[in-house]
Design an enzyme around this catalytic site. Structure first.
Site, PDB file in Angstrom:
ATOM      1  N   GLU A  56       0.840  -1.198   0.000  1.00 20.88           N
ATOM      2  CA  GLU A  56       0.000   0.000   0.000  1.00 20.88           C
ATOM      3  C   GLU A  56       0.878   1.252   0.000  1.00 20.88           C
ATOM      4  O   GLU A  56       0.613   2.221  -0.732  1.00 20.88           O
ATOM      5  CB  GLU A  56      -0.896  -0.024   1.247  1.00 20.88           C
ATOM      6  CG  GLU A  56      -1.857   1.134   1.342  1.00 20.88           C
ATOM      7  CD  GLU A  56      -2.378   1.303   2.758  1.00 20.88           C
ATOM      8  OE1 GLU A  56      -2.422   0.321   3.512  1.00 20.88           O
ATOM      9  OE2 GLU A  56      -2.716   2.449   3.102  1.00 20.88           O
ATOM     10  N   ASP A  60       0.536   3.658  -3.274  1.00 19.99           N
ATOM     11  CA  ASP A  60       0.092   5.042  -3.058  1.00 19.99           C
ATOM     12  C   ASP A  60       1.018   6.009  -3.797  1.00 19.99           C
ATOM     13  O   ASP A  60       0.568   6.930  -4.485  1.00 19.99           O
ATOM     14  CB  ASP A  60       0.108   5.308  -1.550  1.00 19.99           C
ATOM     15  CG  ASP A  60      -0.082   6.771  -1.202  1.00 19.99           C
ATOM     16  OD1 ASP A  60      -1.231   7.221  -1.219  1.00 19.99           O
ATOM     17  OD2 ASP A  60       0.921   7.447  -0.923  1.00 19.99           O
ATOM     18  N   ASN A 124      -7.383   0.810   0.549  1.00 14.76           N
ATOM     19  CA  ASN A 124      -5.968   0.518   0.802  1.00 14.76           C
ATOM     20  C   ASN A 124      -5.497  -0.672  -0.033  1.00 14.76           C
ATOM     21  O   ASN A 124      -4.384  -0.658  -0.568  1.00 14.76           O
ATOM     22  CB  ASN A 124      -5.741   0.226   2.286  1.00 14.76           C
ATOM     23  CG  ASN A 124      -6.017   1.437   3.158  1.00 14.76           C
ATOM     24  OD1 ASN A 124      -6.071   2.565   2.660  1.00 14.76           O
ATOM     25  ND2 ASN A 124      -6.207   1.214   4.440  1.00 14.76           N
ATOM     26  N   GLU A 127      -4.721   0.349  -3.546  1.00 23.28           N
ATOM     27  CA  GLU A 127      -3.365   0.906  -3.693  1.00 23.28           C
ATOM     28  C   GLU A 127      -2.327  -0.221  -3.735  1.00 23.28           C
ATOM     29  O   GLU A 127      -1.371  -0.170  -4.513  1.00 23.28           O
ATOM     30  CB  GLU A 127      -3.054   1.853  -2.536  1.00 23.28           C
ATOM     31  CG  GLU A 127      -3.849   3.143  -2.581  1.00 23.28           C
ATOM     32  CD  GLU A 127      -3.497   4.087  -1.442  1.00 23.28           C
ATOM     33  OE1 GLU A 127      -3.274   5.273  -1.721  1.00 23.28           O
ATOM     34  OE2 GLU A 127      -3.455   3.649  -0.279  1.00 23.28           O
TER      35      GLU A 127
END
Lengths: 234, 234
Positions: A56, A60, A124, A127
């Site tokens: 994650e 991101d 999450n 990502e």
């Protein structure tokens, strides 16, 4: 639900996760361990491929950088304040949770949270899925995936531009760039304590350019800044 | 100081900026308009190549993503809380301003701010320089530049790891991941109003694991979290 998958050896040709994902992603994953990891919430104890928190962190940043470069090139006349606002909308928690729904993350996620899974768990994992694609297929492939399967499919830059998140922020940024003085001035405060009304004026270089009334000072500032941005075409 | 440069046609072979930069960057810039733009502060009126604010937006994201991927691969056993803390230190305003000094940004920057140039102007121009390198030389070159000429030269991951910015944050993150309950408890508050002393204890799963005394609750919490992180080796 997908626990039995983890018990299988995950080679691309035999791993059912690769088949299930290929219709959603539009390509067949090769190194499926990254995808197993992307769909594994940290509540799972001793996961075979690790949980998705590190992925994650990576995903991101990848999503952010591809979107940043895309906006930089696609909107060459827009200043960085507008670009920042548009990007914020594109990578917000709310947006990520919606994208997770589009990509059916809820069908793949593994958690130990019982029935009540917070929606952020899906955002999450989305990502983390980006990072899995990056690690599995490489940077150019992942960049192309983000542009063609996410940005172009789910976002309209024109709409996003019109919805700039904070006109006050945008206005202040413009005054800093053009070196102009301004102030928000409270003109009146009326009504009972639970039903107040505030009228704010926006003064630019000593002249009032807009005013607005709302239920809080903050909302009235935002409304008057919006009128100013529109009349100044900034 | 560098204004005369802008008056020259900026082809790689004739632009003195290319020569001046090559000794600092270790390569010769080709499309020098990007570098002229990177060193142009928004206070300059009608700059030939535009000011550096859009480049700063792009450069910030490039730097962030290269550092993120580097940390992800270099510290495979560290959780995303530690990676986030280390990255925060590497891309902080303070660090960027220091890097700007190393890259002699002050010798190249053009502003209309007079003698008092805030140090952040240099840090921002450093981010813009990263974007200029990216646009001039492409993604793999820029990534390699960031790794070899910035990360490896100016950072020690070992030192950064030891200086995790917030032990309290790190500790809380660990409790969430391991599903443990904890509380910070104020044990005593002594001294005069301007010279107070707070003793905080950290209680994990019902047992006190550390305590510390400091001049504010926040500092005492941080100190007790640090002791806990060290004794738990987290």
């Amino acid at each position: 639900m997908m626990k039995w998958l983890n018990k299988l050896l995950s080679t691309p040709s035999t791993d059912p996760l690769a088949t299930a994902l290929s219709s959603i992603l539009g390509f067949t994953p090769e190194n499926t361990q990254f995808y197993h990891q992307a769909f594994c919430h940290s509540s799972i104890e001793e996961p075979k491929y690790g949980d998705n928190e590190r992925l994650e962190f990576l995903g991101d940043s990848i999503l952010d950088s591809v979107i940043t470069e895309y906006l930089y090139h696609k909107l060459p006349t827009k200043d960085e304040g507008v670009l920042t606002d548009i990007r914020s909308k594109m990578v917000s928690r709310h947006t990520l949770n919606k994208l997770a729904k589009e990509f059916k993350i809820d069908e793949f996620i593994q958690t130990n949270l019982g029935g009540k899974i917070p929606v952020s768990v899906f955002g999450n994992a989305f990502e983390a899925l980006i990072a899995a694609i990056y690690l599995d297929k490489g940077e150019p492939f992942c960049r192309n995936f983000i542009i063609s399967k996410i940005i172009k499919k789910y976002f309209s830059l024109e709409t996003l531009e019109k919805e700039i998140s904070s006109y006050k922020k945008h206005f202040i940024h413009w005054t800093q760039k053009t070196n102009k003085s301004f102030s928000f001035e409270l003109q009146s405060e009326t009504g009972e304590s639970h039903n107040k009304s505030f009228q704010m004026a926006l003064v630019l270089e000593g002249s009032e350019i807009s005013k607005a009334t709302a239920s809080s000072k903050k909302k009235a500032e935002e409304a008057t800044a919006k009128i100013a941005c529109e009349s100044l075409k900034i």
